[in-house]
Design a protein around this motif. Structure first.
Motif, mmCIF file in Angstrom:
data_model
loop_
_atom_site.group_PDB
_atom_site.id
_atom_site.type_symbol
_atom_site.label_atom_id
_atom_site.label_comp_id
_atom_site.label_asym_id
_atom_site.label_seq_id
_atom_site.Cartn_x
_atom_site.Cartn_y
_atom_site.Cartn_z
ATOM 1 N N SER A 225 -7.971 -88.450 24.652
ATOM 2 C CA SER A 225 -6.932 -88.149 23.656
ATOM 3 C C SER A 225 -6.966 -89.158 22.515
ATOM 4 C CB SER A 225 -5.542 -88.206 24.315
ATOM 5 O OG SER A 225 -5.440 -87.306 25.386
ATOM 6 N N GLU A 226 -6.495 -88.723 21.355
ATOM 7 C CA GLU A 226 -6.263 -89.614 20.231
ATOM 8 C C GLU A 226 -4.756 -89.775 20.064
ATOM 9 O OE1 GLU A 226 -8.299 -88.153 16.778
ATOM 10 O OE2 GLU A 226 -10.168 -89.154 17.332
ATOM 11 N N ILE A 227 -4.292 -91.008 20.108
ATOM 12 C CA ILE A 227 -2.866 -91.310 20.076
ATOM 13 C C ILE A 227 -2.522 -91.983 18.749
ATOM 14 C CG2 ILE A 227 -0.965 -92.436 21.267
ATOM 15 C CD1 ILE A 227 -2.434 -90.427 23.020
ATOM 16 N N PHE A 228 -1.536 -91.480 18.070
ATOM 17 C CA PHE A 228 -1.133 -92.054 16.783
ATOM 18 C C PHE A 228 -0.170 -93.226 17.016
ATOM 19 C CE2 PHE A 228 -3.146 -88.311 15.424
ATOM 20 C CZ PHE A 228 -3.344 -88.349 14.052
ATOM 21 N N THR A 229 -0.704 -94.245 17.666
ATOM 22 C CA THR A 229 0.058 -95.455 17.917
ATOM 23 C C THR A 229 -0.526 -96.590 17.095
ATOM 24 O OG1 THR A 229 0.756 -97.075 19.593
ATOM 25 C CG2 THR A 229 -1.380 -96.024 19.933
ATOM 26 N N CYS A 230 0.327 -97.560 16.756
ATOM 27 C CA CYS A 230 -0.132 -98.728 15.997
ATOM 28 C C CYS A 230 -0.641 -99.829 16.911
ATOM 29 C CB CYS A 230 1.005 -99.248 15.120
ATOM 30 S SG CYS A 230 1.557 -98.055 13.886
ATOM 31 N N SER B 231 6.456 -89.464 3.450
ATOM 32 C CA SER B 231 5.785 -89.627 4.733
ATOM 33 C C SER B 231 6.126 -88.466 5.651
ATOM 34 C CB SER B 231 6.178 -90.952 5.393
ATOM 35 O OG SER B 231 7.567 -90.977 5.677
ATOM 36 N N GLU B 232 5.357 -88.355 6.713
ATOM 37 C CA GLU B 232 5.561 -87.306 7.713
ATOM 38 C C GLU B 232 5.957 -87.970 9.033
ATOM 39 O OE1 GLU B 232 2.938 -83.969 10.203
ATOM 40 O OE2 GLU B 232 2.017 -85.169 8.605
ATOM 41 N N PHE B 233 7.088 -87.578 9.586
ATOM 42 C CA PHE B 233 7.511 -88.095 10.882
ATOM 43 C C PHE B 233 6.646 -87.464 11.965
ATOM 44 C CE2 PHE B 233 10.404 -87.295 14.597
ATOM 45 C CZ PHE B 233 10.334 -88.587 15.111
ATOM 46 N N LEU B 234 5.946 -88.313 12.734
ATOM 47 C CA LEU B 234 5.044 -87.810 13.771
ATOM 48 C C LEU B 234 5.684 -87.771 15.151
ATOM 49 C CD1 LEU B 234 1.690 -89.614 12.845
ATOM 50 C CD2 LEU B 234 2.557 -87.398 12.050
ATOM 51 N N GLY B 235 6.620 -88.681 15.413
ATOM 52 C CA GLY B 235 7.237 -88.764 16.722
ATOM 53 C C GLY B 235 7.649 -90.191 17.031
ATOM 54 N N TYR B 236 8.085 -90.407 18.261
ATOM 55 C CA TYR B 236 8.520 -91.722 18.688
ATOM 56 C C TYR B 236 7.471 -92.376 19.591
ATOM 57 C CZ TYR B 236 13.242 -90.281 17.262
ATOM 58 O OH TYR B 236 14.338 -89.848 16.559
ATOM 59 N N ASP B 237 7.298 -93.660 19.412
ATOM 60 C CA ASP B 237 6.488 -94.471 20.324
ATOM 61 C C ASP B 237 7.436 -95.449 21.015
ATOM 62 O OD1 ASP B 237 4.315 -95.530 21.639
ATOM 63 O OD2 ASP B 237 3.338 -96.349 19.847
ATOM 64 N N ILE B 238 7.083 -95.876 22.198
ATOM 65 C CA ILE B 238 7.803 -96.959 22.864
ATOM 66 C C ILE B 238 6.855 -98.139 22.890
ATOM 67 C CG2 ILE B 238 8.965 -97.742 24.956
ATOM 68 C CD1 ILE B 238 9.512 -94.825 25.645
ATOM 69 N N ILE B 239 7.242 -99.215 22.215
ATOM 70 C CA ILE B 239 6.342 -100.350 22.054
ATOM 71 C C ILE B 239 6.900 -101.610 22.704
ATOM 72 C CG2 ILE B 239 5.397 -99.403 19.914
ATOM 73 C CD1 ILE B 239 7.060 -101.522 18.382
ATOM 74 N N PHE C 220 12.278 -88.272 32.865
ATOM 75 C CA PHE C 220 13.286 -88.091 31.821
ATOM 76 C C PHE C 220 13.156 -86.769 31.059
ATOM 77 C CE2 PHE C 220 12.587 -92.714 32.265
ATOM 78 C CZ PHE C 220 13.873 -93.097 32.644
ATOM 79 N N GLY C 221 12.201 -85.949 31.449
ATOM 80 C CA GLY C 221 12.044 -84.659 30.792
ATOM 81 C C GLY C 221 11.548 -84.750 29.363
ATOM 82 N N LEU C 222 10.787 -85.803 29.056
ATOM 83 C CA LEU C 222 10.304 -85.981 27.690
ATOM 84 C C LEU C 222 9.167 -85.022 27.373
ATOM 85 C CD1 LEU C 222 10.237 -89.879 27.331
ATOM 86 C CD2 LEU C 222 12.072 -88.293 26.800
ATOM 87 N N LEU C 223 9.052 -84.703 26.095
ATOM 88 C CA LEU C 223 7.948 -83.893 25.615
ATOM 89 C C LEU C 223 7.030 -84.766 24.774
ATOM 90 C CD1 LEU C 223 9.835 -80.642 24.499
ATOM 91 C CD2 LEU C 223 8.537 -81.004 26.613
ATOM 92 N N ILE C 224 5.723 -84.694 25.035
ATOM 93 C CA ILE C 224 4.724 -85.436 24.268
ATOM 94 C C ILE C 224 4.033 -84.440 23.340
ATOM 95 C CG2 ILE C 224 2.727 -86.962 24.365
ATOM 96 C CD1 ILE C 224 5.212 -88.104 25.728
ATOM 97 N N ASN C 225 4.016 -84.748 22.043
ATOM 98 C CA ASN C 225 3.465 -83.790 21.078
ATOM 99 C C ASN C 225 1.971 -83.985 20.851
ATOM 100 O OD1 ASN C 225 3.190 -85.966 19.277
ATOM 101 N ND2 ASN C 225 5.100 -85.501 18.215
ATOM 102 N N GLU C 226 1.438 -83.265 19.875
ATOM 103 C CA GLU C 226 -0.008 -83.285 19.621
ATOM 104 C C GLU C 226 -0.499 -84.631 19.088
ATOM 105 O OE1 GLU C 226 1.744 -81.243 15.865
ATOM 106 O OE2 GLU C 226 2.288 -81.602 17.972
ATOM 107 N N PHE C 227 0.421 -85.487 18.662
ATOM 108 C CA PHE C 227 0.056 -86.822 18.188
ATOM 109 C C PHE C 227 0.125 -87.864 19.312
ATOM 110 C CE2 PHE C 227 2.120 -84.608 14.576
ATOM 111 C CZ PHE C 227 0.995 -84.463 13.780
ATOM 112 N N GLY C 228 0.449 -87.401 20.521
ATOM 113 C CA GLY C 228 0.594 -88.315 21.648
ATOM 114 C C GLY C 228 1.896 -89.082 21.611
ATOM 115 N N LEU C 229 2.841 -88.622 20.799
ATOM 116 C CA LEU C 229 4.125 -89.299 20.633
ATOM 117 C C LEU C 229 5.254 -88.464 21.227
ATOM 118 C CD1 LEU C 229 3.566 -90.541 16.972
ATOM 119 C CD2 LEU C 229 3.312 -91.878 19.077
ATOM 120 N N ILE C 230 6.401 -89.090 21.396
ATOM 121 C CA ILE C 230 7.539 -88.460 22.051
ATOM 122 C C ILE C 230 8.353 -87.656 21.047
ATOM 123 C CG2 ILE C 230 9.665 -88.919 23.346
ATOM 124 C CD1 ILE C 230 8.292 -91.549 24.296
#
Length: 231
Positions: free
Chosen positions: A24-29, A154-162, A186-196
């Motif tokens: 996977s490619e994850i849009f994390t910093c 900018s485009e909001f991609l999702g949430y990361d937990i850092i 927690f029933g979280l959904l992970i999107n196509e960017f690998g973010l929450i």
């Protein structure tokens, strides 16, 4: 609720090579997962192992001369607080200048920002502030204390937990291959960017992440918005 700029990043995505998210490619910093165009190798007074430096040259198509030129520029920008430890940009103008000056022909890059929720600001600043006079402020702290709201498109991609190390290095929940556990618990959904995706109540999730008995790095963990800056 307002979200305040923690940092801007210039990264190159790379496929994860471990666990259930392999490939996977994850849009994390987090530089644990992706390569940063600006990292410790770009600072003149930081020692970089020869093998890592060779990898950097290959990854970013650089030579010794290029790296020296980058280091001269970076050292000055660090003094001006336009860059931060360890791979953060204080503003989009500085990031753009860096990209255009040293990587003008690079097309495989992402310009991302992380922003922190207003209700967590005081706790966040207290958790990541310098602990003694010998250690400087990390880039995220230096940016966040200004409490600036991003105004660029900018485009909001999702949430990361850092998780933020005292050194300024940033981990993602993906560093522990936690996406499936968080989805189940927690029933979280992970999107196509690998973010929450959108979360209604972060408190239980963050309590879980900050409980060291659950096996994570003993660093403070936070949730942040990840935005992609339009180029």
């Amino acid at each position: 609720m307002n979200y305040y700029i923690g940092a801007y990043y210039l990264i190159k995505l790379k496929a994860v090579d471990y666990g259930t998210i392999k490939g996977s490619e994850i849009f994390t910093c987090s530089s644990c997962i992706n390569d940063s165009f600006f990292d410790s190798w770009a600072i003149s007074w930081v020692s970089t192992e020869k093998s890592e430096l060779e990898r950097i040259k290959t990854t970013f198509n650089l030579n010794d001369k290029n790296i020296k030129e980058i280091q001269v520029w970076v050292d000055k920008k660090l003094d001006d607080e336009k860059l931060g430890w360890v791979n953060t940009f204080s503003d989009l103008k500085t990031l753009t200048e860096y990209k255009e000056k040293f990587f003008p022909n690079e097309s495989e890059f992402e310009t991302l920002s992380i922003t922190f929720p207003e209700r967590e600001i005081n706790k966040t600043l207290e958790s990541i502030k310098q602990i003694d006079s010998q250690s400087g402020e990390i880039g995220i702290y230096n940016n966040l204390k200004k409490m600036n709201i991003a105004h660029e498109k900018s485009e909001f991609l999702g949430y990361d937990i850092i998780g933020i190390e005292i050194s300024g290095d940033v981990h993602s929940f993906h560093c522990h291959d936690l996406s499936n556990e968080l989805k189940e618990k927690f029933g979280l959904l992970i999107n196509e960017f690998g973010l929450i995706e959108k979360v209604s109540d972060w408190d239980k999730i963050m309590e879980f992440m900050n409980d060291q008995e659950n096996g994570f790095e003993p660093v403070p963990w936070f949730y942040v918005k990840v935005n992609k800056i339009r180029n």
